[in-house]
Write an enzyme that holds these catalytic residues in place. Structure first.
Site, PDB file in Angstrom:
ATOM      1  N   VAL A  48      44.375  47.593  52.600  1.00  0.00           N
ATOM      2  CA  VAL A  48      45.009  48.551  51.690  1.00  0.00           C
ATOM      3  C   VAL A  48      44.759  50.001  52.089  1.00  0.00           C
ATOM      4  CG1 VAL A  48      44.961  46.929  49.762  1.00  0.00           C
ATOM      5  CG2 VAL A  48      43.073  48.558  50.045  1.00  0.00           C
TER       6      VAL A  48
ATOM      7  N   ASN B 279      42.950  43.952  43.562  1.00  0.00           N
ATOM      8  CA  ASN B 279      41.551  43.531  43.458  1.00  0.00           C
ATOM      9  C   ASN B 279      40.678  44.038  44.598  1.00  0.00           C
ATOM     10  OD1 ASN B 279      39.246  41.512  42.740  1.00  0.00           O
ATOM     11  ND2 ASN B 279      39.836  40.933  44.818  1.00  0.00           N
TER      12      ASN B 279
ATOM     13  N   TYR C 231      31.343  54.739  44.488  1.00  0.00           N
ATOM     14  CA  TYR C 231      32.075  53.635  43.859  1.00  0.00           C
ATOM     15  C   TYR C 231      32.454  53.984  42.425  1.00  0.00           C
ATOM     16  CZ  TYR C 231      33.046  48.933  42.043  1.00  0.00           C
ATOM     17  OH  TYR C 231      33.641  47.848  41.466  1.00  0.00           O
TER      18      TYR C 231
END
Length: 252
Positions: free
Chosen positions: A61, A83, A149
């Site tokens: 991605v 995901n 993150y």
């Protein structure tokens, strides 16, 4: 959104939560499931289980050309599950450089947005369909121990709201799945009780069916949201203490 006879694409579908989504779609009667993986061979075990219904797609991605190729190859998709994720176990300041932070943003934010952009026309052509973005409790409460993150998931959550508004007129529902601690490779450093990927996928499919804008998929996600509502400063202090912890635990 009906799952039966749907055609789904799951990014990062070769293991963990993604793998659980693939199996959950199949069990729920999906007509076809595409497994997005950087190395299609990593999804061979899933393809072998149902070669007439499960198909591996080469998909990183962070690479626009592979996203475009996937959109061209998978023109029958009616449900997209974003995901794929990256967690580099580093810090925003203590990291020697910004490389791990940039990587997390590329995968968790830009990758997700890129997939939504590429598949929006596909979903529109196929009647509207659905997008489900797998997010994180670290995207509703900042976690310093999670470096880039946590900020990337904050950004992804905000983007999900924006994309929902943009795609409303074409009839595409956009669902956010807030995930806590799950028994996957990404959470291997976390001690204590962790959710099963299959349970997360089950809740996720139900959220897609019912078109719930944002769903807490597990106990930890619900506990973080409750703590944030009850005393956000106390939760911030608790998250900060994790920076010095020798062992991160779910507390259960």
């Amino acid at each position: 959104m009906e799952i039966e006879n749907a055609v789904a694409l799951v990014t990062g579908g070769n293991r963990g939560i993604g793998e659980a989504f693939v199996r959950a779609f199949l069990a729920a009667g999906a007509r076809k499931v595409y497994v997005g993986a950087r190395d299609p061979q990593a999804a061979a075990h899933l393809v072998a289980e149902a070669p007439e219904k499960i198909f591996a797609v080469k998909l990183d991605v962070t690479k626009p050309d592979e996203i475009a190729a996937a959109a061209a190859q998978c023109g029958d998709v009616t449900i997209l599950v974003n995901n794929a994720g990256a967690f580099n176990h580093d810090r925003l300041i203590a990291s020697p450089d910004l490389a791990p932070v940039r990587d997390e943003m590329e995968v968790n934010y830009f990758g997700m947005v890129g997939m939504c952009r590429a598949f929006a026309p596909v979903l529109a052509k196929n009647g509207g369909g659905a997008i489900a973005n797998v997010l994180s409790a670290g995207g509703i409460a900042a976690s310093p121990a999670m470096g880039g993150y946590s900020p990337s998931k904050f950004a992804a959550r905000a983007a999900t709201v924006c994309i929902r508004a943009e795609l409303a007129d074409q009839g595409t529902q956009v669902n956010a799945l807030i995930v806590g601690s799950v028994d996957t490779r990404m959470a291997s450093h976390v001690a204590g009780a962790k959710e099963k990927p299959a349970d997360i996928a089950s809740v996720g499919l139900n959220a897609i069916r019912r078109n719930v804008d944002e769903t807490d998929t597990d106990r930890m996600a619900m506990e973080v949201r409750a703590a944030l509502a009850r005393d956000p400063k106390a939760l911030e202090r608790s998250m900060a203490r994790m920076l010095k912890a020798t062992q991160i635990s779910t507390g259960r």
